[in-house]
Design a protein around this motif. Structure first.
Motif: not given
Lengths: 851, 615
Positions: A171, A178, A180, A187
């Motif tokens: 993270q 946030q 990832r 992400d």
């Protein structure tokens, strides 16, 4: 030597900002002084010569400390910090050793213990094996080269990170900001994109549609069809599985029927569908595309040796593998060439075996693919790539739909655009290896991690959300709620932790004491959190360190006479200040510490703050505040019925009669809480009109701040429920109720068993001068005290009471409350110091409802 | 007497809008030979055998527009091509590709017919056509026919090729009248492109191009999933392991799309029991928890399995827990669909991919005509490039993206058109379609923003595909006008009577162009409020009902200056009318005209990659 406890400090802590192992170690007799252990140091240094220097009058615990640090350092971990400190318990030391990977730190600590033991007993120690164990564990635990490069790039930009698994899921940033990654996936990397890349035939069709050159070819039904397809294409072909990766089951540059049929069988093992394509002559290149930009390119060469006319292939491979840059794993730039069945099969394709002696200058391949993990090499060619080729790679990535991918290109060279039919893209790889670009075997490393981080976070965005940390002896919870309320006024969804739970945008998602690092990490992980206000109690700091690296605003309300003294070797307010100061150390250079100028322990923390300081005090003339203001720095104080925020000539005022929790400015401790919130809100740049509105709309009742000066009306009597459990809190309460009119004053009080004797009796000493009747109670929870012990201490405090005329002792919190209520008449005032907040408030509410 | 086989002379796969319909069809040219003399009523026992094998033929309406209509035709006497059409459609029904369009037409050559059947998937329809032929012959000749084997084989082929239920449901919701989003199936699996060019989105079953690979990976690791959910305060199934699980708790599937709860069902035994819809009953807090779970993992579409007694009450009141989170949830299996097969989930996913005002379309300009269409295409392409669009152009001179030549040679075909529309960089597409494309392949797009018909020389098209009359040629080219979007425009040559006659067929606006400003058809068009692009003297005129304004002087258009026939000028007018229809700023059109030049394609400059400076 006896190790009593071992724990990991996973965030900034009282010793340093580094992650560390902390142990309590008991030494006795000669162990207390190393020079009394004859020959020990010599035996120790014989076994581990690299151990650092220590003083002869240090305890054995010190050898343990330096051993654990030295072993990690020798195993290649970048660690430097360690301490060994004696405690008030005779013979007990606190040993602190920095680590980069917790498991490695713990193992190093164990190994150091063994080392000390064998050095004492003059037994052998296998240093090599110990270091190998540590190195292997470290390689296993630390992020892989791709993940590591991304983490480093993020750290450079000040972006906080947290590994969510032991693997490569990380993270970056906090709360709603946030992002990832997982190794070389982001992400935003599309799952469909990955599925497309996995299907080579589909990929090829899509690339062809986009005008990206791809080798001609088609899927085939069986071995016979494979040969038919090879004949249709003419010349050398590649036979490969339709689904697959890392070159498994791929046979390149083959022409004969026999080899095509054999290659079909091999590819069929990997995937039910097999493709035959035109073999593109040339070199293998890998073009790394991130967010529609070419970031790096490498030429990939399969492992090979060059004949010298004397040595056999086997010996040539051995010679190459003796290069110190080659190892078995990922730790070095190059990996050893594997001389296995695949290598032998590759040799036999070239008409050679292990013992053949190739002629001088002949290049002998040991594998068909150029994977680094089997001994291939990568040469950086980023600066050579022709813009059209770069565009071609970007078009391929876009068409497949991957924001991070490796495009495999075959062509003679990358200096020129592709000539018709003389090169093409043979594959697009999701989650590509980054090592070949970060640490190529030859040539320049490329800032790949930086590029990935840049695509996750725009420039000047470090993924942080406003973070306020609050600590102190009293007032923490109200302050935390008040600051959270102010942040809510500017539309932030606030994540808040305090001693009664975790709240996200006003909703409680966890209960109990949540003022530790685990709850802090959970808040910073929550996707709906735009700002965090974290009560940071001493327990968590001592147990595990902070749950965050930096904060924007750190508040220390007060230390006063302290609370919980005596626990965890914290015996004085000075030591307590060291614990509370950790959050001040964590203020980032652009941040602010809000400190109580009237509390000497708190005021002194200013020198520890990397950012600026805002002082607060009731009285503008308080020496430290006055000096601070004189220097043109920020201060908050009370003047003419207003909270005043001052800096130089600048003044912002909040009228106390518009801050309901202060009861028109009559409750001193609430004024202090309000000053803290004003100072924090100022630091958070909350506009003043909104800040004033927030101060005006904040209510402190049993709903919003349970157990914090909750005022009720019971049959015409005033009832106040509070959780205050230390002398400072009692003082503040007495002050607060002193200004409230009352016929008769009652107080209900218990004591928590983990407080020092003197703190318990001191509480009733204060009450005895302010209340007419005192009801003492004890509940089941005695925190290590024997039955009746706490009651006795409380009773002692009332011995010289000037006002108290009646004292009762009751068992059970509810009983005590009921007893008090039954005695109340119109115009009386009763303070109930509740212990189990939720249950007791519910009980009180029930009684009020009953009338 | 044994009749000889019907021969299939040719099968055309028309993959886009065509002479017959908007949808893909197979067009088979069949020669029924001697059967021309044997209509169905003259073949002893044929009708009974056929209806016994395919009892569902009784539902076909045919020209009588009532169920049983086709059987009546059989009894009254109809010819094998027509029968082949119906039997093929019925076999498609049986294979699982329901619904469909069919036609059988004489060609003018005795015994030769065109049999047209809608084609949900080319391979399946070919197999059905093939099987239908054998079946019809067996029925004619009273020979045995293994019906079961054929059914099995066709179902198998269909299962392999037909879009899976979730993807099919999303595509149906996207392409329906309400949204009108075009779709292109990109592979034989469930990967579908919705929208064109740079406005496209992709789905693969119930995943979208926003479904993250990391998020999907997390859901496959339940320990990690639960740990992350728990960190955000959500109750997960592991917590109840030591406490006893509620024996009355039942498994519910909540479907979250784009941060919103769109469906909830009691799943229970999904294999045997139809899901019970509970969407309206879900407690708002529970719905919020399901959405939060999707958000924590980073999924845009998630199936959240919740184990709880009563979904209408808070989870915390009844120890309800999240038992699993699924990426790529099989929503058709888990949630109710309406009687017509549509599903609120499909609609929700489409709305998530395409906010209300977006239909995934980029400006597509189709250009048809007998001549000059490549030049018109180049000119329009130039205007669009100048207006800043990344342009895809497929025409007789090649396939271009931006100014880059992707493929040389004639690219005025279906395949090249599709390549342009699949390209994620392309903001606008200019696609040339000759008569051959419409006749043999179908148009590469479903609808277009502007359809241009330049000039038709009917006689040029005679002889191909049994085309022999001007009426048939009209039918070919009207296809280009039929597909114009209601918000779009047809750009028609007013000077060509056959072209001008197409004006009423257009769903959108019509803009005429003509060298002669005084044509009655133009005057009439302008009177009723229409626009036109005309030449008056040395001026190129943009004309509305009331006004005429000069865009540029003819003498300032180098491209047209060298042309003495006036043919080029006509093409300029067509291109200007198109640019005007697209709302391209007039100064850009003017600049384009002043600078445009068209070098003949040079066979030596072929470069697969590389900037193309001149044509």
């Amino acid at each position: 030597m006896n190790v009593l406890t071992i724990r990991a400090l996973r965030g900034p802590n009282i010793w340093s900002l580094h992650t560390s192992i902390q142990a309590e170690v008991f030494c006795a007799g000669d162990e207390l002084q190393l020079d009394r252990l004859t020959g020990f140091e010599d035996r120790l240094r014989e076994r581990f010569p690299q151990i650092g220097p220590f003083s002869p009058d240090a305890a054995l615990a010190s050898a343990l400390e330096l051993g654990a640090l030295g072993l990690q350092a020798q195993a290649g971990c970048p660690v430097a910090f360690s301490r060994c400190v004696s405690t008030i318990e005779p013979g007990v030391y606190q040993v602190v050793v920095e680590y980069t990977e917790e498991a490695v730190g713990r193992l190093a600590f164990d190994l150091s213990r063994q080392l000390c033991t064998v050095a004492l007993e003059n037994l052998p120690f296998d240093l090599e094996s110990a270091l190998k164990q540590l190195r292997e564990l470290d390689e296993d635990q630390r992020p892989g080269p791709s993940t590591g490069a991304i983490i480093n790039a993020a750290v450079t930009r000040g972006i906080p990170f947290r590994r969510l698994t032991e693997g490569s899921l990380v993270q970056f940033g906090w709360g709603s900001k946030q992002r990832r990654i997982q190794a070389a996936e982001m992400d935003s990397t599309s799952s469909i994109g990955e599925s497309i890349a996995q299907d080579k035939e589909l990929t090829k069709r899509l690339l062809d549609a986009a005008g990206v050159p791809v080798p001609k070819g088609r899927p085939v039904k069986d071995a016979e069809d494979a040969w038919t397809a090879a004949c249709e294409l003419g010349g050398a072909v590649v036979v490969k599985p339709r689904d697959g990766n890392q070159g498994k089951g791929v046979a390149a540059n083959i022409e004969s029927r026999e080899r095509v049929v054999a290659a079909y069988a091999a590819a069929r093992e990997i995937s039910p569908e097999v493709m035959v394509e035109h073999h593109l002559p040339g070199q293998d290149y890998r073009l790394l595309v991130i967010a529609n930009r070419l970031v790096a390119a490498a030429r990939r060469d399969p492992p090979s040796v060059i004949g010298d006319g004397k040595l056999s292939v086997r010996n040539l491979v051995e010679k190459v593998n003796s290069d110190p840059r080659r190892s078995d794993g990922h730790a070095t730039i190059l990996t050893k060439i594997r001389f296995d069945d695949i290598a032998l099969a590759t040799l036999s394709k070239q008409g050679l075996d292990a013992d053949s002696v190739p002629r001088k200058g002949t290049r002998v391949l040991l594998r068909d693919n150029a994977n680094l993990s089997t001994g291939g090499t990568a040469t950086d060619v980023t600066d050579d790539v022709h813009p059209e080729l770069a565009e071609c790679a970007v078009a391929a990535a876009k068409m497949v739909g991957l924001d991070l991918c490796g495009v495999d290109l075959v062509c003679e060279n990358v200096l020129e655009p592709l000539k018709h039919r003389a090169g093409g893209v043979i594959e697009v790889n999701a989650a590509p290896g980054l090592r070949m670009h970060i640490q190529p075997s030859f040539g320049k490393g490329r800032p790949v991690g930086e590029a990935i981080v840049a695509s996750l976070f725009p420039e000047h965005d470090n993924g942080r959300i406003p973070l306020v940390a609050v600590t102190g002896t009293n007032g923490k919870t109200t302050t935390v709620r008040l600051i959270a309320h102010l942040l809510g006024q500017i539309g932030k969804r606030v994540g808040m932790t305090n001693s009664d739970g975790v709240y996200i945008a006003g909703q409680r998602i966890d209960t109990g004491d949540c003022s530790g690092p685990r709850s802090a990490r959970n808040v910073l992980f929550h996707p709906d959190v735009d700002a965090a206000v974290l009560e940071t109690a001493r327990g968590g700091v001592l147990r595990e360190g902070l749950g965050f690296d930096h904060c924007d605003v750190a508040v220390v309300t007060n230390i006063g006479m302290g609370d919980h003294l005596g626990l965890n070797y914290i015996v004085s307010v000075k030591e307590l200040a060291i614990v509370k100061r950790v959050i001040i150390h964590s203020v980032h250079p652009g941040g602010v510490a809000v400190l109580n100028a009237a509390d000497p322990q708190v005021a002194a923390m200013a020198s520890s703050c990397p950012g600026s300081v805002t002082y607060f005090a009731m009285d503008r003339h308080e020496r430290i505040l006055a000096n601070h203001l004189a220097q043109g720095k920020r201060g908050v104080f009370v003047e003419d019925g207003h909270i005043v925020a001052a800096k130089g000539k600048l003044r912002h005022k909040v009228a106390l009669n518009e801050v309901p929790i202060t009861h028109n400015g009559s409750i001193r401790f609430q004024i202090e809480n309000a000053m803290v919130a004003v100072a924090a809100g100022w630091s958070l740049r909350i506009p003043w009109d909104i800040l004033r509105r927030g101060m005006a709309t904040f209510v402190s009742d049993a709903e919003t701040t349970p157990g914090r000066f909750n005022v009720f009306n019971y049959r015409g009597a005033t009832l106040i429920a509070d959780y205050g459990h230390n002398p400072d809190a009692i003082h503040a309460l007495v002050q607060a109720v002193g200004s409230m009119p009352a016929n008769r004053r009652l107080v209900v009080i218990s004591g928590a068993g983990d407080r020092r004797d003197c703190d318990l009796s001191q509480q009733t000493e204060i009450l005895g001068d302010a209340f007419d009747e005192v009801i003492l109670y004890q509940d089941d929870c005695q925190r290590g005290r024997v039955d009746g012990e706490v009651l006795a201490l409380l009773r002692d405090g009332l011995t010289n009471a000037s006002r108290t005329k009646r004292t009762d002792e009751i068992r059970g919190e509810f009983n005590a409350i009921d007893t008090a209520l039954s005695r109340l008449n119109l115009g009386d005032l009763c303070v109930i110091l509740i212990d189990r907040i939720d249950e007791s408030l519910a009980h009180i509410a029930k009684r009020i409802a009953e009338g | 007497m044994k009749h000889s086989d019907i021969r299939i002379l040719k099968i055309l796969s028309l993959r886009g809008p065509n002479l017959w319909t908007y949808k893909p069809v197979l067009e088979a040219w069949v020669d029924i030979g001697g059967l021309e003399d044997f209509p169905s009523n003259t073949l002893p026992g044929f009708v009974d055998r056929l209806c016994a094998w395919l009892p569902t033929l009784a539902e076909h309406r045919c020209s009588y527009e009532v169920p049983g209509g086709f059987v009546r035709r059989l009894q009254e006497g109809t010819w094998p091509a027509h029968i082949l059409e119906h039997v093929t459609l019925e076999l498609q029904n049986i294979a699982g590709m329901a619904g469909g369009f069919g036609k059988a037409r004489e060609t003018g050559m005795r015994g030769v017919y065109k049999v047209v059947v809608s084609s949900g998937h080319e391979d399946v329809t070919r197999a059905c056509l093939d099987a239908a032929l054998n079946l019809v012959m067996a029925a004619i000749n009273d020979t045995p026919f293994d019906l079961d084997a054929i059914h099995g084989r066709l179902r198998e082929i269909a299962r392999k090729h037909v879009l899976g239920p979730d993807a099919a449901c999303i595509v149906a919701a996207a392409t329906d009248k309400l949204r009108g989003i075009p779709s292109i199936r990109l592979s034989d699996n469930d990967l579908v492109q919705l929208g064109y060019g740079s406005c496209q989105r992709r789905i693969w079953a119930a995943r979208t191009d926003r479904t993250g690979a990391i998020a999907e990976g997390i859901t496959q690791n339940s320990d990690l999933t639960f740990r992350l959910l728990e960190a955000c305060g959500l109750p997960v199934i592991m917590e109840t392991e030591d406490g006893e699980a509620d024996p009355d708790a039942r498994m519910h599937r909540l479907l979250v799309v784009g941060g919103r709860l769109v469906a909830a069902s009691l799943t229970g035994d999904a294999e045997t029991v139809a899901p019970i819809d509970l969407t309206e009953q879900v407690h708002p807090e529970t719905a919020a928890s399901a959405c939060l779970a999707a958000r924590i993992l980073g999924l845009d579409i998630a199936g959240v399995d919740i184990l709880v007694k009563d979904i209408a009450h808070r989870l915390s009141e009844q120890r309800g827990v999240i038992a699993a989170v699924q990426a790529n949830p099989e929503f058709v299996r888990h949630h109710q669909t309406a009687a017509d097969g549509s599903s609120p989930v499909g609609r929700a996913i489409v709305d998530h991919l395409f906010p209300a005002e977006h239909n995934g379309r980029i400006p597509v300009i189709g250009i048809a005509g007998s001549s000059g269409t490549s030049e018109v295409a180049h000119l329009i392409a130039e205007f669009l490039r100048l207006s800043g669009k990344t342009l895809g152009l497929a025409c007789g001179d090649g396939l271009f993206v931006d100014r880059r030549l992707i493929e040389a040679g004639n690219c005025a075909n279906w395949r090249s058109g599709r390549r342009v529309l699949m390209n994620r960089s392309v903001d606008a597409a200019v696609l040339e379609n000759g008569a051959e494309v419409i006749l043999n392949e179908g148009l590469p797009y479903d609808r277009c923003q502007v359809g241009v018909v330049n000039r038709i020389e009917a006689a040029e098209h005679f002889g191909r595909n049994y085309i022999q009359s001007p009426e048939q040629v009209f039918q070919i080219f009207r296809t280009q006008v039929d597909v114009v979007l209601p918000t779009g425009a047809a750009v028609l040559n007013a000077a060509d009577p056959m072209v001008a006659e197409m004006a009423p067929l257009c769903d959108g606006e019509v803009i005429f162009f003509a060298l002669d400003p005084n044509l009655p058809v133009v005057a009439e068009h302008r009177t009723s409020g229409g626009r036109a692009v005309l030449v008056r003297g040395d001026d190129l005129i943009l004309a509305t009902s009331a006004e005429e304004s000069q865009l540029v002087r003819i003498s300032e258009i180098p491209f047209a200056a060298s042309d003495l026939t006036g043919m080029r000028m006509e093409r300029v007018l067509a291109a200007v009318a198109t640019a005007w229809a697209l709302g391209i700023e007039l100064h850009i059109i003017r600049t384009g005209l002043e600078t445009f030049s068209l070098e003949p394609a040079d066979s030596n400059y072929l470069r697969v990659l590389g900037p193309v400076d001149t044509f």
